[in-house]
Design a protein around this motif. Structure first.
Motif, PDB file in Angstrom:
ATOM      1  N   ILE A 142     -34.604   3.230 -22.151  1.00 41.71           N
ATOM      2  CA  ILE A 142     -33.566   4.037 -22.780  1.00 41.71           C
ATOM      3  C   ILE A 142     -32.286   3.955 -21.969  1.00 41.71           C
ATOM      4  O   ILE A 142     -31.179   3.777 -22.505  1.00 41.71           O
ATOM      5  CB  ILE A 142     -34.041   5.493 -22.937  1.00 41.71           C
ATOM      6  CG1 ILE A 142     -35.171   5.578 -23.950  1.00 41.71           C
ATOM      7  CG2 ILE A 142     -32.897   6.410 -23.333  1.00 41.71           C
ATOM      8  CD1 ILE A 142     -35.845   6.935 -24.009  1.00 41.71           C
ATOM      9  N   MET A 143     -32.435   4.052 -20.644  1.00 45.92           N
ATOM     10  CA  MET A 143     -31.262   4.012 -19.774  1.00 45.92           C
ATOM     11  C   MET A 143     -30.577   2.649 -19.878  1.00 45.92           C
ATOM     12  O   MET A 143     -29.343   2.568 -19.982  1.00 45.92           O
ATOM     13  CB  MET A 143     -31.687   4.282 -18.317  1.00 45.92           C
ATOM     14  CG  MET A 143     -30.503   4.439 -17.385  1.00 45.92           C
ATOM     15  SD  MET A 143     -31.022   4.913 -15.732  1.00 45.92           S
ATOM     16  CE  MET A 143     -31.519   3.355 -15.074  1.00 45.92           C
ATOM     17  N   TYR A 144     -31.340   1.578 -19.889  1.00 45.79           N
ATOM     18  CA  TYR A 144     -30.741   0.247 -19.997  1.00 45.79           C
ATOM     19  C   TYR A 144     -30.092   0.052 -21.373  1.00 45.79           C
ATOM     20  O   TYR A 144     -29.036  -0.572 -21.485  1.00 45.79           O
ATOM     21  CB  TYR A 144     -31.763  -0.846 -19.729  1.00 45.79           C
ATOM     22  CG  TYR A 144     -32.070  -1.027 -18.258  1.00 45.79           C
ATOM     23  CD1 TYR A 144     -31.047  -1.148 -17.323  1.00 45.79           C
ATOM     24  CD2 TYR A 144     -33.384  -1.094 -17.822  1.00 45.79           C
ATOM     25  CE1 TYR A 144     -31.338  -1.310 -15.990  1.00 45.79           C
ATOM     26  CE2 TYR A 144     -33.676  -1.261 -16.486  1.00 45.79           C
ATOM     27  CZ  TYR A 144     -32.650  -1.371 -15.573  1.00 45.79           C
ATOM     28  OH  TYR A 144     -32.934  -1.530 -14.251  1.00 45.79           O
ATOM     29  N   SER A 145     -30.712   0.560 -22.406  1.00 48.73           N
ATOM     30  CA  SER A 145     -30.101   0.409 -23.732  1.00 48.73           C
ATOM     31  C   SER A 145     -28.803   1.198 -23.805  1.00 48.73           C
ATOM     32  O   SER A 145     -27.801   0.743 -24.396  1.00 48.73           O
ATOM     33  CB  SER A 145     -31.054   0.817 -24.843  1.00 48.73           C
ATOM     34  OG  SER A 145     -31.335   2.191 -24.763  1.00 48.73           O
ATOM     35  N   THR A 147     -26.916   1.930 -21.226  1.00 49.85           N
ATOM     36  CA  THR A 147     -25.978   1.205 -20.366  1.00 49.85           C
ATOM     37  C   THR A 147     -25.447  -0.024 -21.111  1.00 49.85           C
ATOM     38  O   THR A 147     -24.256  -0.366 -21.014  1.00 49.85           O
ATOM     39  CB  THR A 147     -26.670   0.775 -19.062  1.00 49.85           C
ATOM     40  OG1 THR A 147     -27.263   1.906 -18.447  1.00 49.85           O
ATOM     41  CG2 THR A 147     -25.692   0.138 -18.102  1.00 49.85           C
ATOM     42  N   LYS A 148     -26.302  -0.663 -21.867  1.00 47.39           N
ATOM     43  CA  LYS A 148     -25.892  -1.842 -22.609  1.00 47.39           C
ATOM     44  C   LYS A 148     -24.862  -1.459 -23.670  1.00 47.39           C
ATOM     45  O   LYS A 148     -23.870  -2.173 -23.872  1.00 47.39           O
ATOM     46  CB  LYS A 148     -27.121  -2.476 -23.250  1.00 47.39           C
ATOM     47  CG  LYS A 148     -26.927  -3.858 -23.725  1.00 47.39           C
ATOM     48  CD  LYS A 148     -28.277  -4.391 -24.198  1.00 47.39           C
ATOM     49  CE  LYS A 148     -28.196  -5.847 -24.488  1.00 47.39           C
ATOM     50  NZ  LYS A 148     -29.449  -6.379 -24.971  1.00 47.39           N
ATOM     51  N   LYS A 149     -25.113  -0.329 -24.314  1.00 47.18           N
ATOM     52  CA  LYS A 149     -24.160   0.147 -25.313  1.00 47.18           C
ATOM     53  C   LYS A 149     -22.823   0.460 -24.642  1.00 47.18           C
ATOM     54  O   LYS A 149     -21.744   0.118 -25.185  1.00 47.18           O
ATOM     55  CB  LYS A 149     -24.681   1.389 -26.012  1.00 47.18           C
ATOM     56  CG  LYS A 149     -25.789   1.126 -26.964  1.00 47.18           C
ATOM     57  CD  LYS A 149     -26.257   2.442 -27.580  1.00 47.18           C
ATOM     58  CE  LYS A 149     -27.509   2.257 -28.392  1.00 47.18           C
ATOM     59  NZ  LYS A 149     -28.009   3.534 -28.910  1.00 47.18           N
ATOM     60  N   LYS A 153     -19.158  -1.348 -25.209  1.00 40.11           N
ATOM     61  CA  LYS A 153     -17.887  -0.690 -25.469  1.00 40.11           C
ATOM     62  C   LYS A 153     -16.836  -1.199 -24.498  1.00 40.11           C
ATOM     63  O   LYS A 153     -15.702  -1.491 -24.890  1.00 40.11           O
ATOM     64  CB  LYS A 153     -18.010   0.825 -25.312  1.00 40.11           C
ATOM     65  CG  LYS A 153     -18.810   1.507 -26.376  1.00 40.11           C
ATOM     66  CD  LYS A 153     -18.837   2.985 -26.065  1.00 40.11           C
ATOM     67  CE  LYS A 153     -19.862   3.699 -26.891  1.00 40.11           C
ATOM     68  NZ  LYS A 153     -20.000   5.096 -26.512  1.00 40.11           N
ATOM     69  N   PHE A 154     -17.213  -1.262 -23.220  1.00 48.61           N
ATOM     70  CA  PHE A 154     -16.249  -1.709 -22.217  1.00 48.61           C
ATOM     71  C   PHE A 154     -15.938  -3.196 -22.366  1.00 48.61           C
ATOM     72  O   PHE A 154     -14.844  -3.624 -22.095  1.00 48.61           O
ATOM     73  CB  PHE A 154     -16.760  -1.427 -20.799  1.00 48.61           C
ATOM     74  CG  PHE A 154     -16.787   0.038 -20.465  1.00 48.61           C
ATOM     75  CD1 PHE A 154     -15.621   0.804 -20.563  1.00 48.61           C
ATOM     76  CD2 PHE A 154     -17.954   0.651 -20.054  1.00 48.61           C
ATOM     77  CE1 PHE A 154     -15.646   2.146 -20.257  1.00 48.61           C
ATOM     78  CE2 PHE A 154     -17.956   1.976 -19.736  1.00 48.61           C
ATOM     79  CZ  PHE A 154     -16.824   2.759 -19.828  1.00 48.61           C
ATOM     80  N   SER A 155     -16.882  -3.942 -22.836  1.00 47.67           N
ATOM     81  CA  SER A 155     -16.633  -5.373 -22.971  1.00 47.67           C
ATOM     82  C   SER A 155     -15.620  -5.626 -24.079  1.00 47.67           C
ATOM     83  O   SER A 155     -14.838  -6.568 -24.023  1.00 47.67           O
ATOM     84  CB  SER A 155     -17.918  -6.143 -23.230  1.00 47.67           C
ATOM     85  OG  SER A 155     -18.398  -5.864 -24.509  1.00 47.67           O
TER      86      SER A 155
END
Length: 168
Positions: A142-145, A147-149, A153-155
């Motif tokens: 959950i944390m990685y997903s 973070t990926k989200k 956004k930042f990308s």
């Protein structure tokens, strides 16, 4: 004076008084009954002679035979006793070994029970660790997903900033 009178007098018929005096006073000689002691003495000497013959016969014949028989069978009896002692010692040794093997079996059974308890405890701990691991993996996923989200956004901003930067 009385002594001469008694010796010359004829023996009186046996009465209670005479018997008591013979038993207590021991005066039958004084009362003229010497023939009683002569007969008694003859009987006693015959008895003594017979007894002496029996003792001599026993010493010369029976005793050597008995001694020889005893020595002959004593060795056999000692051998049998030694064999019996040896057998009883072997029986005691076997009983001791049986007791020890029983104790050994009890110890082995106890160790198996302890091992089973240990294996069950380890299994329970493994299940707990696996459950914690599964929960941790879920939390990390959950944390990685997330973070990926967030990175996604930042990308997007980054790609904009890189393109803005390139255009300038």
């Amino acid at each position: 004076m009385e002594l001469t009178t008694v010796l010359t007098a004829s023996p009186s018929p046996p009465t209670i008084e005479n018997k008591v005096s013979r038993l207590i006073d021991h005066r039958p000689v004084v009362q003229g009954e010497i023939c009683y002691f002569e007969k008694r003495g003859f009987r006693e000497s015959r008895f003594r002679d017979n007894l002496n013959k029996m003792v001599v016969e026993t010493n010369e014949q029976s005793l050597p035979k008995c001694s020889e028989h005893m020595h002959k069978h004593l060795c056999e009896a000692v051998t049998r006793l030694e064999d019996g002692n040896h057998m009883s010692q072997r029986i005691q040794q076997r009983e001791l070994e049986a007791d020890q093997s029983t104790q050994l079996q009890v110890t082995i059974d106890r160790q198996k029970e302890d091992w089973d308890k240990c294996v069950k405890a380890q299994q329970r701990l493994k299940e707990e660790v696996d459950e914690e691991h599964t929960k941790a993996v879920g939390r990390l996923s959950i944390m990685y997903s997330d973070t990926k989200k967030d990175l996604a956004k930042f990308s997007h901003f980054r790609s904009l900033s890189v393109s803005v930067w390139l255009s300038a």
